[in-house]
Design a protein around this motif. Structure first.
Motif, PDB file in Angstrom:
ATOM      1  N   ARG A  93      71.169 -33.331 135.613  1.00  0.00           N
ATOM      2  CA  ARG A  93      69.928 -32.572 135.590  1.00  0.00           C
ATOM      3  C   ARG A  93      69.033 -33.181 134.530  1.00  0.00           C
ATOM      4  O   ARG A  93      69.487 -33.436 133.408  1.00  0.00           O
ATOM      5  CB  ARG A  93      70.176 -31.096 135.235  1.00  0.00           C
ATOM      6  CG  ARG A  93      71.050 -30.333 136.217  1.00  0.00           C
ATOM      7  CD  ARG A  93      71.156 -28.868 135.799  1.00  0.00           C
ATOM      8  NE  ARG A  93      72.003 -28.083 136.683  1.00  0.00           N
ATOM      9  CZ  ARG A  93      73.296 -27.846 136.478  1.00  0.00           C
ATOM     10  NH1 ARG A  93      73.882 -28.363 135.412  1.00  0.00           N
ATOM     11  NH2 ARG A  93      73.987 -27.102 137.318  1.00  0.00           N
ATOM     12  N   LYS A 151      62.481 -36.289 132.351  1.00  0.00           N
ATOM     13  CA  LYS A 151      62.195 -36.642 133.738  1.00  0.00           C
ATOM     14  C   LYS A 151      62.606 -38.070 134.082  1.00  0.00           C
ATOM     15  O   LYS A 151      62.091 -38.658 135.029  1.00  0.00           O
ATOM     16  CB  LYS A 151      60.718 -36.411 134.065  1.00  0.00           C
ATOM     17  CG  LYS A 151      60.293 -34.961 133.906  1.00  0.00           C
ATOM     18  CD  LYS A 151      58.852 -34.736 134.340  1.00  0.00           C
ATOM     19  CE  LYS A 151      58.469 -33.269 134.197  1.00  0.00           C
ATOM     20  NZ  LYS A 151      57.063 -33.017 134.585  1.00  0.00           N
ATOM     21  N   HIS A 159      70.391 -27.667 148.462  1.00  0.00           N
ATOM     22  CA  HIS A 159      69.533 -27.760 147.282  1.00  0.00           C
ATOM     23  C   HIS A 159      70.152 -28.679 146.237  1.00  0.00           C
ATOM     24  O   HIS A 159      69.461 -29.491 145.602  1.00  0.00           O
ATOM     25  CB  HIS A 159      69.303 -26.370 146.693  1.00  0.00           C
ATOM     26  CG  HIS A 159      68.496 -26.376 145.425  1.00  0.00           C
ATOM     27  ND1 HIS A 159      67.136 -26.607 145.425  1.00  0.00           N
ATOM     28  CD2 HIS A 159      68.864 -26.193 144.129  1.00  0.00           C
ATOM     29  CE1 HIS A 159      66.692 -26.561 144.171  1.00  0.00           C
ATOM     30  NE2 HIS A 159      67.719 -26.320 143.377  1.00  0.00           N
ATOM     31  N   GLU A 187      68.275 -32.077 144.854  1.00  0.00           N
ATOM     32  CA  GLU A 187      67.980 -32.318 143.439  1.00  0.00           C
ATOM     33  C   GLU A 187      68.678 -33.582 142.929  1.00  0.00           C
ATOM     34  O   GLU A 187      68.089 -34.351 142.162  1.00  0.00           O
ATOM     35  CB  GLU A 187      68.397 -31.100 142.599  1.00  0.00           C
ATOM     36  CG  GLU A 187      67.460 -29.921 142.742  1.00  0.00           C
ATOM     37  CD  GLU A 187      66.057 -30.274 142.254  1.00  0.00           C
ATOM     38  OE1 GLU A 187      65.895 -30.487 141.034  1.00  0.00           O
ATOM     39  OE2 GLU A 187      65.129 -30.351 143.084  1.00  0.00           O
ATOM     40  N   ARG A 201      66.875 -36.562 144.184  1.00  0.00           N
ATOM     41  CA  ARG A 201      65.591 -36.719 143.503  1.00  0.00           C
ATOM     42  C   ARG A 201      65.761 -37.459 142.180  1.00  0.00           C
ATOM     43  O   ARG A 201      64.966 -38.340 141.836  1.00  0.00           O
ATOM     44  CB  ARG A 201      64.971 -35.347 143.264  1.00  0.00           C
ATOM     45  CG  ARG A 201      63.636 -35.382 142.528  1.00  0.00           C
ATOM     46  CD  ARG A 201      63.129 -33.977 142.275  1.00  0.00           C
ATOM     47  NE  ARG A 201      61.869 -34.001 141.550  1.00  0.00           N
ATOM     48  CZ  ARG A 201      61.273 -32.923 141.061  1.00  0.00           C
ATOM     49  NH1 ARG A 201      61.831 -31.718 141.228  1.00  0.00           N
ATOM     50  NH2 ARG A 201      60.134 -33.031 140.404  1.00  0.00           N
ATOM     51  N   TRP A 202      66.800 -37.094 141.428  1.00  0.00           N
ATOM     52  CA  TRP A 202      66.965 -37.615 140.075  1.00  0.00           C
ATOM     53  C   TRP A 202      68.010 -38.721 139.966  1.00  0.00           C
ATOM     54  O   TRP A 202      68.103 -39.381 138.927  1.00  0.00           O
ATOM     55  CB  TRP A 202      67.316 -36.471 139.118  1.00  0.00           C
ATOM     56  CG  TRP A 202      66.237 -35.442 139.039  1.00  0.00           C
ATOM     57  CD1 TRP A 202      66.264 -34.170 139.524  1.00  0.00           C
ATOM     58  CD2 TRP A 202      64.941 -35.615 138.462  1.00  0.00           C
ATOM     59  NE1 TRP A 202      65.068 -33.529 139.284  1.00  0.00           N
ATOM     60  CE2 TRP A 202      64.239 -34.395 138.631  1.00  0.00           C
ATOM     61  CE3 TRP A 202      64.305 -36.677 137.805  1.00  0.00           C
ATOM     62  CZ2 TRP A 202      62.934 -34.216 138.177  1.00  0.00           C
ATOM     63  CZ3 TRP A 202      63.011 -36.492 137.353  1.00  0.00           C
ATOM     64  CH2 TRP A 202      62.333 -35.277 137.534  1.00  0.00           C
TER      65      TRP A 202
END
Length: 339
Positions: free
Chosen positions: A135, A254, A279, A283, A286-287
């Motif tokens: 995260r 980020k 989900h 996520e 995305r990262w």
């Protein structure tokens, strides 16, 4: 430190790395795979993967991390920031003579593996996170965020006061490991992360009176013996740097993971069991743009490499082989299993 039936194939030694001593367990020859444990664990938690990865043609090394087992345990709480811990990983790679390695982590070791890939991608051929997904740095410091979500008695907030959880965990060491390991295993009731008013940390974890089939009394004895010798303060100091880590990682806000990656967890892991798998995948993709696989093992809890040793070892070996002979960052299809 004794190992179970794998002991004949696993050797132990102490390395000097970055001026500190680290006890490491290792097996095999070939490209290096560094295995980073979580809390409250030791290099022992990788006993199955050490031998399995060795058989697959890799040099598997699992250190007792800073604050644990046979490795150095600095007294200063401030000596356990993410910068210190990533520095330890880099120093271990140097001591092992490896320019780069596949870095694998579970629980806190997963956080360390992700951050090693972020801070030193030049040293990481690939990264695998078990249980804890990557995260990016949050916009709110972690401790206020926990208070907002759970009140003042979330277990990570409980960990912040020196001496409190440290003393609770050593009162009955076999019970500590039966409840913490067994209580968050696959098939165990859901865990409420809030310490009850008037209770202590172990009240979070149900006492079923029986060990799950992957955990033996001999395993409990290994953990109890080592933590009886060292205490828990070293491991708890990792949690006591959550605010410092948030401040230190401001330049990484980020930031995506820039190397090939694998994520693997138990579908019943308390860390993710309330999340929608779609989900979670969105996520992560995305990262972690070079994510090769996202694997959720049905019926498996938090201690994934011990609960499902064969599945985890096979997944790690396949991931490591995918990086041979070159470090292609091409993504492949997702393996998503859930109930």
């Amino acid at each position: 430190m004794p190992d179970n039936t794998h002991s004949a194939l696993i050797t132990h030694r102490t390395l000097r790395a970055g001026g500190r001593g680290f006890q490491v367990a290792e097996a095999g020859e070939g490209p290096l795979v560094l295995l980073l444990h979580g809390f409250p664990e030791l290099s022992y938690s990788w006993r199955h993967q050490l031998t399995g990865l060795a058989a697959a043609g890799f040099h598997a090394v699992a250190p007792d991390l800073r604050g644990y087992g046979g490795s150095d345990r600095p007294d200063d709480t401030a000596a356990y920031t993410i910068h210190h811990l990533v520095g330890d990983v880099v120093a271990l790679l140097d001591a092992l003579g490896a320019g780069r390695a596949v870095v694998v982590g579970h629980d806190w070791g997963s956080q360390l593996a992700w951050h090693t890939a972020l801070m030193r991608p030049d040293r990481v051929r690939g990264v695998a996170g078990l249980s804890i997904p990557y995260r990016p740095r949050s916009g709110l410091p972690p401790l206020p965020a926990l208070r907002r979500a759970f009140g003042d008695r979330h277990y990570m907030l409980h960990f912040q006061t020196p001496g409190v959880a440290d003393e609770e965990l050593v009162r009955d060491l076999p019970a500590t490991f039966r409840r913490m390991l067994g209580g968050t295993s696959g098939g165990a009731p859901a865990v409420d992360p809030v310490v009850p008013e008037g209770g202590d940390l172990l009240d979070i974890y149900p006492d079923t009176g029986a060990l799950p089939d992957w955990l033996t009394e001999d395993d409990i004895a290994v953990y109890a013996r080592e933590f009886g010798r060292t205490g828990f303060t070293g491991g708890l100091n990792w949690y006591r740097n959550l605010t410092a880590n948030w401040e230190l990682t401001a330049p990484l806000a980020k930031a995506p993971i820039p190397v090939p990656a694998l994520y693997l967890a138990g579908a019943d892991d308390f860390v993710i069991r309330a999340l929608d798998p779609a989900h979670l995948e969105a996520e992560l993709r995305r990262w972690v743009p070079y994510l090769s696989d996202l694997i959720l093992l049905p019926g498996c809890g938090h201690w994934v490499q011990q609960e499902r040793p064969t599945a985890v070892t096979e997944a790690l070996a396949a991931f490591c082989r995918s990086l041979e002979p070159s470090d292609s960052s091409t993504t492949s299809s997702t393996t998503l299993e859930h109930r």
